[in-house]
Motif scaffolding. Structure first.
Motif, PDB file in Angstrom:
ATOM      1  N   ALA A  56       0.788  -1.232   0.000  1.00 33.34           N
ATOM      2  CA  ALA A  56       0.000   0.000   0.000  1.00 33.34           C
ATOM      3  C   ALA A  56       0.823   1.286   0.000  1.00 33.34           C
ATOM      4  CB  ALA A  56      -0.984  -0.002   1.167  1.00 33.34           C
ATOM      5  N   PRO A  57       1.913   1.380   0.742  1.00 36.94           N
ATOM      6  CA  PRO A  57       2.652   2.646   0.711  1.00 36.94           C
ATOM      7  C   PRO A  57       3.340   2.917  -0.630  1.00 36.94           C
ATOM      8  CG  PRO A  57       3.381   1.285   2.544  1.00 36.94           C
ATOM      9  CD  PRO A  57       2.431   0.480   1.749  1.00 36.94           C
ATOM     10  N   ALA A  58       3.473   1.900  -1.479  1.00 40.06           N
ATOM     11  CA  ALA A  58       4.053   2.042  -2.822  1.00 40.06           C
ATOM     12  C   ALA A  58       5.411   2.730  -2.798  1.00 40.06           C
ATOM     13  CB  ALA A  58       3.071   2.757  -3.749  1.00 40.06           C
ATOM     14  N   GLY A  59       6.217   2.414  -1.798  1.00 32.56           N
ATOM     15  CA  GLY A  59       7.568   2.960  -1.718  1.00 32.56           C
ATOM     16  C   GLY A  59       7.698   4.251  -0.951  1.00 32.56           C
ATOM     17  N   VAL A  60       6.565   4.872  -0.582  1.00 28.70           N
ATOM     18  CA  VAL A  60       6.627   6.132   0.165  1.00 28.70           C
ATOM     19  C   VAL A  60       7.323   5.909   1.506  1.00 28.70           C
ATOM     20  CG1 VAL A  60       5.260   7.972   1.243  1.00 28.70           C
ATOM     21  CG2 VAL A  60       4.586   7.055  -0.978  1.00 28.70           C
ATOM     22  N   ASP A  61       7.082   4.761   2.136  1.00 30.19           N
ATOM     23  CA  ASP A  61       7.732   4.473   3.417  1.00 30.19           C
ATOM     24  C   ASP A  61       9.252   4.400   3.275  1.00 30.19           C
ATOM     25  OD1 ASP A  61       7.293   2.153   1.896  1.00 30.19           O
ATOM     26  OD2 ASP A  61       7.299   0.862   3.668  1.00 30.19           O
ATOM     27  N   GLY A  62       9.735   3.865   2.169  1.00 34.95           N
ATOM     28  CA  GLY A  62      11.177   3.800   1.938  1.00 34.95           C
ATOM     29  C   GLY A  62      11.792   5.173   1.754  1.00 34.95           C
ATOM     30  N   ILE A  63      11.077   6.044   1.054  1.00 37.27           N
ATOM     31  CA  ILE A  63      11.557   7.417   0.862  1.00 37.27           C
ATOM     32  C   ILE A  63      11.610   8.146   2.199  1.00 37.27           C
ATOM     33  CG2 ILE A  63      10.999   9.649  -0.193  1.00 37.27           C
ATOM     34  CD1 ILE A  63       9.739   8.009  -2.525  1.00 37.27           C
ATOM     35  N   PRO A  73       0.738  17.667   5.620  1.00 39.26           N
ATOM     36  CA  PRO A  73      -0.352  17.322   4.698  1.00 39.26           C
ATOM     37  C   PRO A  73       0.123  16.745   3.363  1.00 39.26           C
ATOM     38  CG  PRO A  73      -0.698  19.502   5.636  1.00 39.26           C
ATOM     39  CD  PRO A  73       0.654  19.054   6.067  1.00 39.26           C
ATOM     40  N   ARG A  74       1.241  17.226   2.860  1.00 42.96           N
ATOM     41  CA  ARG A  74       1.743  16.724   1.572  1.00 42.96           C
ATOM     42  C   ARG A  74       2.121  15.244   1.662  1.00 42.96           C
ATOM     43  NH1 ARG A  74       6.950  18.998  -1.567  1.00 42.96           N
ATOM     44  NH2 ARG A  74       6.650  17.796  -3.468  1.00 42.96           N
ATOM     45  N   LEU A  75       2.822  14.876   2.719  1.00 45.58           N
ATOM     46  CA  LEU A  75       3.187  13.476   2.918  1.00 45.58           C
ATOM     47  C   LEU A  75       1.935  12.624   3.140  1.00 45.58           C
ATOM     48  CD1 LEU A  75       5.310  11.256   3.282  1.00 45.58           C
ATOM     49  CD2 LEU A  75       5.447  11.912   5.691  1.00 45.58           C
ATOM     50  N   LEU A  76       0.983  13.158   3.879  1.00 46.85           N
ATOM     51  CA  LEU A  76      -0.270  12.440   4.115  1.00 46.85           C
ATOM     52  C   LEU A  76      -1.004  12.200   2.798  1.00 46.85           C
ATOM     53  CD1 LEU A  76      -2.301  11.250   6.128  1.00 46.85           C
ATOM     54  CD2 LEU A  76      -3.326  13.527   6.271  1.00 46.85           C
ATOM     55  N   ARG A  77      -1.063  13.209   1.936  1.00 46.75           N
ATOM     56  CA  ARG A  77      -1.712  13.041   0.627  1.00 46.75           C
ATOM     57  C   ARG A  77      -1.024  11.979  -0.210  1.00 46.75           C
ATOM     58  NH1 ARG A  77      -2.303  18.458   0.664  1.00 46.75           N
ATOM     59  NH2 ARG A  77      -0.402  18.807  -0.502  1.00 46.75           N
ATOM     60  N   ARG A  78       0.293  12.012  -0.243  1.00 49.39           N
ATOM     61  CA  ARG A  78       1.037  11.022  -1.031  1.00 49.39           C
ATOM     62  C   ARG A  78       0.801   9.602  -0.524  1.00 49.39           C
ATOM     63  NH1 ARG A  78       7.082  13.284  -2.243  1.00 49.39           N
ATOM     64  NH2 ARG A  78       6.469  14.857  -3.764  1.00 49.39           N
ATOM     65  N   SER A  79       0.930   9.437   0.766  1.00 45.87           N
ATOM     66  CA  SER A  79       0.790   8.082   1.315  1.00 45.87           C
ATOM     67  C   SER A  79      -0.644   7.581   1.215  1.00 45.87           C
ATOM     68  CB  SER A  79       1.293   8.024   2.760  1.00 45.87           C
ATOM     69  OG  SER A  79       0.574   8.892   3.583  1.00 45.87           O
ATOM     70  N   SER A  81      -2.965   8.562  -1.004  1.00 48.40           N
ATOM     71  CA  SER A  81      -3.362   8.310  -2.394  1.00 48.40           C
ATOM     72  C   SER A  81      -2.804   6.971  -2.871  1.00 48.40           C
ATOM     73  CB  SER A  81      -2.930   9.452  -3.307  1.00 48.40           C
ATOM     74  OG  SER A  81      -1.533   9.601  -3.312  1.00 48.40           O
ATOM     75  N   ALA A  82      -1.565   6.658  -2.501  1.00 43.80           N
ATOM     76  CA  ALA A  82      -0.995   5.360  -2.866  1.00 43.80           C
ATOM     77  C   ALA A  82      -1.756   4.230  -2.185  1.00 43.80           C
ATOM     78  CB  ALA A  82       0.484   5.311  -2.487  1.00 43.80           C
ATOM     79  N   SER A  83      -2.053   4.393  -0.907  1.00 38.49           N
ATOM     80  CA  SER A  83      -2.762   3.351  -0.155  1.00 38.49           C
ATOM     81  C   SER A  83      -4.181   3.149  -0.669  1.00 38.49           C
ATOM     82  CB  SER A  83      -2.797   3.707   1.334  1.00 38.49           C
ATOM     83  OG  SER A  83      -1.499   3.694   1.875  1.00 38.49           O
ATOM     84  N   LEU A  84      -4.870   4.233  -1.002  1.00 42.58           N
ATOM     85  CA  LEU A  84      -6.231   4.115  -1.536  1.00 42.58           C
ATOM     86  C   LEU A  84      -6.231   3.390  -2.881  1.00 42.58           C
ATOM     87  CD1 LEU A  84      -7.586   7.653  -0.607  1.00 42.58           C
ATOM     88  CD2 LEU A  84      -8.459   5.473   0.262  1.00 42.58           C
ATOM     89  N   LEU A  85      -5.259   3.681  -3.714  1.00 41.21           N
ATOM     90  CA  LEU A  85      -5.169   3.029  -5.019  1.00 41.21           C
ATOM     91  C   LEU A  85      -4.896   1.531  -4.859  1.00 41.21           C
ATOM     92  CD1 LEU A  85      -5.122   3.288  -8.106  1.00 41.21           C
ATOM     93  CD2 LEU A  85      -2.672   3.717  -7.915  1.00 41.21           C
ATOM     94  N   VAL A  86      -3.924   1.196  -4.041  1.00 41.22           N
ATOM     95  CA  VAL A  86      -3.605  -0.223  -3.814  1.00 41.22           C
ATOM     96  C   VAL A  86      -4.783  -0.930  -3.159  1.00 41.22           C
ATOM     97  CG1 VAL A  86      -2.074  -1.816  -2.570  1.00 41.22           C
ATOM     98  CG2 VAL A  86      -1.118   0.163  -3.754  1.00 41.22           C
ATOM     99  N   ALA A 119       2.393   2.073   7.909  1.00 39.84           N
ATOM    100  CA  ALA A 119       3.760   1.806   7.448  1.00 39.84           C
ATOM    101  C   ALA A 119       4.520   3.107   7.226  1.00 39.84           C
ATOM    102  CB  ALA A 119       3.727   0.971   6.173  1.00 39.84           C
ATOM    103  N   VAL A 120       3.854   4.097   6.641  1.00 38.41           N
ATOM    104  CA  VAL A 120       4.505   5.392   6.415  1.00 38.41           C
ATOM    105  C   VAL A 120       4.756   6.095   7.749  1.00 38.41           C
ATOM    106  CG1 VAL A 120       4.268   7.665   5.342  1.00 38.41           C
ATOM    107  CG2 VAL A 120       3.588   5.622   4.090  1.00 38.41           C
ATOM    108  N   ALA A 121       3.791   6.037   8.651  1.00 37.27           N
ATOM    109  CA  ALA A 121       3.980   6.648   9.973  1.00 37.27           C
ATOM    110  C   ALA A 121       5.128   5.966  10.715  1.00 37.27           C
ATOM    111  CB  ALA A 121       2.690   6.551  10.786  1.00 37.27           C
ATOM    112  N   GLY A 122       5.190   4.644  10.647  1.00 38.77           N
ATOM    113  CA  GLY A 122       6.290   3.918  11.281  1.00 38.77           C
ATOM    114  C   GLY A 122       7.634   4.289  10.682  1.00 38.77           C
TER     115      GLY A 122
END
Length: 136
Positions: A56-63, A73-79, A81-86, A119-122
């Motif tokens: 779900a994070p689509a690599g955002v967590d790695g970045i 808010p920008r990071l929240l939108r990115r994470s 949107s990726a999670s909603l799509l997955v 995952a992104v928050a962690g």
């Protein structure tokens, strides 16, 4: 020995080990108590949720883990949107391939999206070297 007890790495290992033991024990009990069909559905939803949660994070967590980013808010939108799509992709796959009920599809969607956000928050907490809270 006292230094080991305060090690964030050792605490992480203990948390993951304890949760793994709990998960295995709960699965053994459910396999014994539930009818085969219900246990199969439960296991399928858990497997799809685990796979969806890790994708779900689509690599955002790695970045986030490798770069100092503002947790705003920008990071929240990115994470999200990726999670909603997955999450949506997993729901479509589960509906077509496994003919799951709408309630099970909702459970799968919510767990995938929430897992991606967690995952992104962690990863954000890990990048801040706040390992204890990153396990939550």
């Amino acid at each position: 020995m006292k230094k080991l007890l305060h090690s964030p790495t050792l605490r992480s290992v203990l948390v993951y080990g304890a949760s793994g033991l709990g998960f295995a024990g709960a699965n053994l009990m459910l396999a014994r108590l539930l009818p085969t069909t219900e246990y199969a559905l439960f296991t399928l939803v858990i497997a799809l949720s685990n796979l969806g949660y890790s994708l779900a994070p689509a690599g955002v967590d790695g970045i986030v883990n490798r770069r100092p980013l503002d947790a705003g808010p920008r990071l929240l939108r990115r994470s999200m949107s990726a999670s909603l799509l997955v999450g949506a992709v997993f729901v479509v796959i589960a509906a077509i391939a496994y003919h799951m009920s709408p309630l099970m599809l909702l459970v799968l969607f919510v767990s995938t999206v929430a897992g991606g956000a967690m995952a992104v928050a962690g990863a954000q907490f890990q990048s801040e070297r706040r390992y204890g809270i990153s396990l939550g």
